[in-house]
Design an enzyme around this catalytic site. Structure first.
Site, PDB file in Angstrom:
ATOM      1  N   ALA A 159       0.809  -1.231   0.000  1.00 34.78           N
ATOM      2  CA  ALA A 159       0.000   0.000   0.000  1.00 34.78           C
ATOM      3  C   ALA A 159       0.840   1.279   0.000  1.00 34.78           C
ATOM      4  CB  ALA A 159      -0.976   0.010   1.175  1.00 34.78           C
ATOM      5  N   HIS A 181       4.762   4.706  -4.196  1.00 39.68           N
ATOM      6  CA  HIS A 181       6.222   4.843  -4.325  1.00 39.68           C
ATOM      7  C   HIS A 181       6.592   6.172  -4.979  1.00 39.68           C
ATOM      8  CE1 HIS A 181       7.232   0.854  -2.941  1.00 39.68           C
ATOM      9  NE2 HIS A 181       6.282   0.351  -3.714  1.00 39.68           N
ATOM     10  N   CYS A 213     -18.483  -3.395  14.996  1.00 40.97           N
ATOM     11  CA  CYS A 213     -17.092  -3.848  15.166  1.00 40.97           C
ATOM     12  C   CYS A 213     -16.466  -3.005  16.273  1.00 40.97           C
ATOM     13  CB  CYS A 213     -16.319  -3.681  13.852  1.00 40.97           C
ATOM     14  SG  CYS A 213     -14.543  -3.869  14.043  1.00 40.97           S
ATOM     15  N   CYS A 251      -9.245  -8.121  17.100  1.00 39.57           N
ATOM     16  CA  CYS A 251      -9.838  -9.460  17.277  1.00 39.57           C
ATOM     17  C   CYS A 251     -10.075 -10.150  15.943  1.00 39.57           C
ATOM     18  CB  CYS A 251     -11.108  -9.399  18.120  1.00 39.57           C
ATOM     19  SG  CYS A 251     -12.631  -9.170  17.183  1.00 39.57           S
TER      20      CYS A 251
HETATM   21  C1  LIG Z   1       3.694  -8.300  -2.032  1.00 40.86           C
HETATM   22  C2  LIG Z   1       3.292  -7.141  -2.892  1.00 40.86           C
HETATM   23  C3  LIG Z   1       3.580  -5.848  -2.519  1.00 40.86           C
HETATM   24  C4  LIG Z   1       3.235  -4.766  -3.326  1.00 40.86           C
HETATM   25  N1  LIG Z   1       3.418  -3.511  -2.871  1.00 40.86           N
HETATM   26  C5  LIG Z   1       3.093  -2.466  -3.663  1.00 40.86           C
HETATM   27  C6  LIG Z   1       3.244  -1.147  -3.189  1.00 40.86           C
HETATM   28  O1  LIG Z   1       3.567  -0.921  -2.026  1.00 40.86           O
HETATM   29  N2  LIG Z   1       3.007  -0.129  -4.046  1.00 40.86           N
HETATM   30  C7  LIG Z   1       2.635  -0.348  -5.330  1.00 40.86           C
HETATM   31  O2  LIG Z   1       2.507   0.612  -6.067  1.00 40.86           O
HETATM   32  N3  LIG Z   1       2.403  -1.600  -5.785  1.00 40.86           N
HETATM   33  C8  LIG Z   1       2.609  -2.645  -4.970  1.00 40.86           C
HETATM   34  N4  LIG Z   1       2.377  -3.912  -5.397  1.00 40.86           N
HETATM   35  C9  LIG Z   1       1.854  -4.116  -6.737  1.00 40.86           C
HETATM   36  C10 LIG Z   1       0.353  -3.876  -6.818  1.00 40.86           C
HETATM   37  O3  LIG Z   1      -0.326  -4.470  -5.733  1.00 40.86           O
HETATM   38  C11 LIG Z   1      -0.134  -4.462  -8.132  1.00 40.86           C
HETATM   39  O4  LIG Z   1       0.649  -3.928  -9.176  1.00 40.86           O
HETATM   40  C12 LIG Z   1      -1.582  -4.154  -8.434  1.00 40.86           C
HETATM   41  O5  LIG Z   1      -2.412  -4.427  -7.336  1.00 40.86           O
HETATM   42  C13 LIG Z   1      -2.014  -4.966  -9.639  1.00 40.86           C
HETATM   43  O6  LIG Z   1      -3.351  -4.687  -9.922  1.00 40.86           O
HETATM   44  P1  LIG Z   1      -4.057  -5.431 -11.127  1.00 40.86           P
HETATM   45  O7  LIG Z   1      -5.405  -4.855 -11.239  1.00 40.86           O
HETATM   46  O8  LIG Z   1      -3.174  -5.418 -12.303  1.00 40.86           O
HETATM   47  O9  LIG Z   1      -4.131  -6.968 -10.659  1.00 40.86           O
HETATM   48  P2  LIG Z   1      -5.162  -7.655  -9.632  1.00 40.86           P
HETATM   49  O10 LIG Z   1      -5.453  -6.807  -8.485  1.00 40.86           O
HETATM   50  O11 LIG Z   1      -4.617  -9.018  -9.358  1.00 40.86           O
HETATM   51  O12 LIG Z   1      -6.490  -7.770 -10.468  1.00 40.86           O
HETATM   52  C14 LIG Z   1      -6.660  -8.718 -11.505  1.00 40.86           C
HETATM   53  C15 LIG Z   1      -8.102  -9.139 -11.485  1.00 40.86           C
HETATM   54  O13 LIG Z   1      -8.356  -9.984 -12.592  1.00 40.86           O
HETATM   55  C16 LIG Z   1      -9.268 -10.958 -12.180  1.00 40.86           C
HETATM   56  N5  LIG Z   1      -9.176 -12.097 -13.082  1.00 40.86           N
HETATM   57  C17 LIG Z   1      -8.121 -12.933 -13.242  1.00 40.86           C
HETATM   58  N6  LIG Z   1      -8.421 -13.896 -14.118  1.00 40.86           N
HETATM   59  C18 LIG Z   1      -9.676 -13.663 -14.546  1.00 40.86           C
HETATM   60  C19 LIG Z   1     -10.547 -14.328 -15.434  1.00 40.86           C
HETATM   61  N7  LIG Z   1     -10.204 -15.468 -16.038  1.00 40.86           N
HETATM   62  N8  LIG Z   1     -11.766 -13.815 -15.650  1.00 40.86           N
HETATM   63  C20 LIG Z   1     -12.179 -12.683 -15.005  1.00 40.86           C
HETATM   64  N9  LIG Z   1     -11.392 -12.040 -14.125  1.00 40.86           N
HETATM   65  C21 LIG Z   1     -10.157 -12.515 -13.894  1.00 40.86           C
HETATM   66  C22 LIG Z   1      -8.833 -11.280 -10.770  1.00 40.86           C
HETATM   67  O14 LIG Z   1      -9.837 -11.918 -10.005  1.00 40.86           O
HETATM   68  C23 LIG Z   1      -8.469  -9.917 -10.240  1.00 40.86           C
HETATM   69  O15 LIG Z   1      -9.539  -9.297  -9.586  1.00 40.86           O
HETATM   70  C24 LIG Z   1       2.645  -5.012  -4.578  1.00 40.86           C
HETATM   71  C25 LIG Z   1       2.326  -6.319  -4.944  1.00 40.86           C
HETATM   72  C26 LIG Z   1       2.603  -7.369  -4.091  1.00 40.86           C
HETATM   73  C27 LIG Z   1       2.170  -8.746  -4.434  1.00 40.86           C
END
Ligand SMILES: Cc1cc2nc3c(=O)[nH]c(=O)nc-3n(C[C@H](O)[C@H](O)[C@H](O)COP(=O)(O)OP(=O)(O)OC[C@H]3O[C@@H](n4cnc5c(N)ncnc54)[C@H](O)[C@@H]3O)c2cc1C
Length: 478
Positions: A46, A49, A399, A436
């Site tokens: 969260a 950066h 809560c 909790c």
């Molecule tokens: C450990 C960790 C720490 C991080 N820390 C940071 C941070 O501090 N700052 C920062 O900027 N970024 C951080 N990130 C990166 C950030 O969290 C991600 O880049 C971002 O959340 C990605 O979002 P997204 O929407 O691309 O993917 P997701 O949030 O994974 O969304 C993808 C969506 O697609 C859906 N989906 C998948 N397959 C299908 C399907 N077949 N059909 C329909 N829906 C599907 C999934 O259910 C999901 O809801 C971190 C990541 C991790 C793992």
């Protein structure tokens, strides 16, 4: 046929949906889970950066710095918590100074505002709990922290308000190219669209590879965390990083926008794209590394642990755009960290790309703002009393750890794209996120959900699908 279908309702998909909703186009988000914010966007550090990590000139660098810049106004427009608290990358000895200087140089090239290298003494004055062995640090005042759930939900709610459709529990299984556009075969029927945005997180390689011969490969890179109670929330006031390694930014210690302390993550490559379980080894690593930069960490105050999966593409770069051999298919793949930070800029980039390709016109009636769930804590005593007089549900605490009222839970359920499960309520209101960990409030929240949704208690799930909480009755009369 829709103009655009977006696969995935994480921050990338929701940001694309919101930015596209500025234009006259029919847009639909297909999400396999029962809600938005169920993938990586719900389990990360969260951090917003500052932007000194990514290689200068890369898309990651550009979108990180831009996303950081955009986040403050976005948080005001869409009413979600964001605080610009700054970050420190800690250097423990003189030999590591070249690494710190390299980060500084990158930051300068990437256009990060205000970064500077400061002495160990200065760091200690800023952060009294920093290790005594601190030698120097890279200070980035523009770094921040955000509520990832509310960022994701706010983007989606605003997109919905502006006409974007959301289909939940709809898993895309196959994509077939048509003469014009694509046909998406899902667990709930077939959808057609002229353009497809692939924002499927760790699954984005699967969809890209269905339509393009230029294959990509995403490794789920797991990060385990420990979340500490609010009593530990002031242990540091900024995000404290170690010098990064090839696996990422290392174990950090940071306050959260809600006043907890977060410690983690690990970086462990796995194969299972659903493997969000923590492991003992992972958590042991977090605990052992957390103390390297911050002393006297009250690890007895851990209230929960969790893990998230980075969508690590082999090229360590965001892949955003149309593959040469798959016209009309827009990737939003390899969105690992700093994806959360970059999402406002990712949404803008994808929407502008589609605007130019499709010749989209702006809507006259775009609603740029959205109001979040009312937090009675933000009111004066008199205002709160008046609210409770008008709506007694705001006087009923459900809560006790987070002091969340029935009024807030009802709002979370009734608002557009409202909560349908216990986790949905939790992500929107924080009910169940306290010390909790929902031990006391689960049954009461379930009662409210059942009443509001007009279903049986036994039909309430933790997070949709088969995750039912009530599996039978006891003390049945024979
Ligand atoms: C450990 C960790 C720490 C991080 N820390 C940071 C941070 O501090 N700052 C920062 O900027 N970024 C951080 N990130 C990166 C950030 O969290 C991600 O880049 C971002 O959340 C990605 O979002 P997204 O929407 O691309 O993917 P997701 O949030 O994974 O969304 C993808 C969506 O697609 C859906 N989906 C998948 N397959 C299908 C399907 N077949 N059909 C329909 N829906 C599907 C999934 O259910 C999901 O809801 C971190 C990541 C991790 C793992």
């Amino acid at each position: 046929m829709y103009d655009v279908i977006i696969i995935g309702g994480g921050v990338s998909g929701a940001a694309c949906a919101r930015e596209l909703s500025r234009y006259q186009a029919s847009v639909c988000v297909l999400e396999k889970e029962e809600d938005v914010c169920c993938g990586t966007s719900k389990a990360n550090s969260a951090i917003v950066h500052a932007g000194y990590d990514a290689v200068p000139g890369s898309l990651m660098a550009k979108l990180n710095v831009k996303g950081n810049e955009m986040m403050e106004q976005l948080s005001k427009d869409l009413d979600f918590p964001f605080r610009r608290i700054g970050s420190l990358v800690i250097c423990l000895n003189e030999e590591d100074m070249p690494g710190l200087e390299e980060l500084y140089e990158r930051g300068m090239e990437n256009g990060v505002p205000g970064i500077r290298i400061i002495s160990g003494e200065e760091v200690k004055a800023m952060e009294p709990n920093i290790t005594d062995s601190v030698y120097a640090a890279l200070y980035a005042p523009s770094a921040g922290i955000v509520c990832p759930f509310n960022l994701n939900i706010a983007l989606a709610e605003n997109a919905y308000e502006n006409g974007v459709e959301f289909q939940f529990d709809t898993e895309v299984e196959d994509i077939v190219k048509l003469d014009e556009g694509y046909e998406l075969h899902t667990s709930r029927g077939t959808y057609q669209a002229r353009y497809v945005v692939n924002a499927a997180g760790v699954y984005a390689d699967k969809f890209h590879n269905m339509v393009s011969e230029e294959k990509i490969h995403i490794t789920p890179r797991r990060g385990d965390y420990c979340l500490l109670d609010k009593s530990a929330g002031n242990h540091v006031s900024r995000t404290i990083f170690s010098l990064p390694t090839k696996y990422g930014k290392g174990v950090l210690v940071t306050p959260t926008v809600h006043g907890n302390l977060l410690v983690g993550p690990t970086a462990i490559d796995i194969e299972d794209k659903e493997g969000t379980n923590t492991t003992r080894e992972g958590l042991d690593e977090v605990i052992s590394k957390a103390g390297q930069n911050v002393k006297d960490l009250p690890m007895r105050q851990v209230i929960t642990s969790f893990a998230g999966l980075r969508a690590h593409e082999d090229g360590t770069e965001f892949i955003i755009g149309e593959p040469e051999d798959a016209k009309g298919f827009i990737d939003c793949a390899g969105i690992e960290s700093p994806g959360l930070t970059s999402c406002p800029a990712i949404g803008e980039m994808v929407a502008e790309l589609l605007r130019d390709k499709m010749g989209l016109e702006k809507k006259e009636n775009f609603i740029a703002t959205r109001k979040g769930i009312l937090d009675p804590d933000t009111l004066t005593k008199e205002e709160r009393a008046e609210l409770i007089r008008k709506e007694p549900a705001y006087g009923n605490i459900i809560c006790r750890c987070e002091m969340i009222t029935e009024g807030e839970i009802i709002d979370a359920i009734r608002r557009p794209l409202g909560a349908k499960s216990l986790d949905g309520v939790k992500r929107r209101t924080r009910a169940g996120m306290g010390r909790c960990q929902s031990g006391f409030c689960s049954p009461r929240t379930m009662e409210i959900l059942a009443r509001e949704l007009g279903v049986n208690m036994a039909d309430i799930t933790k997070s949709g699908g088969t995750s039912r909480l009530v599996v039978g009755t006891n003390k049945d009369r024979l």
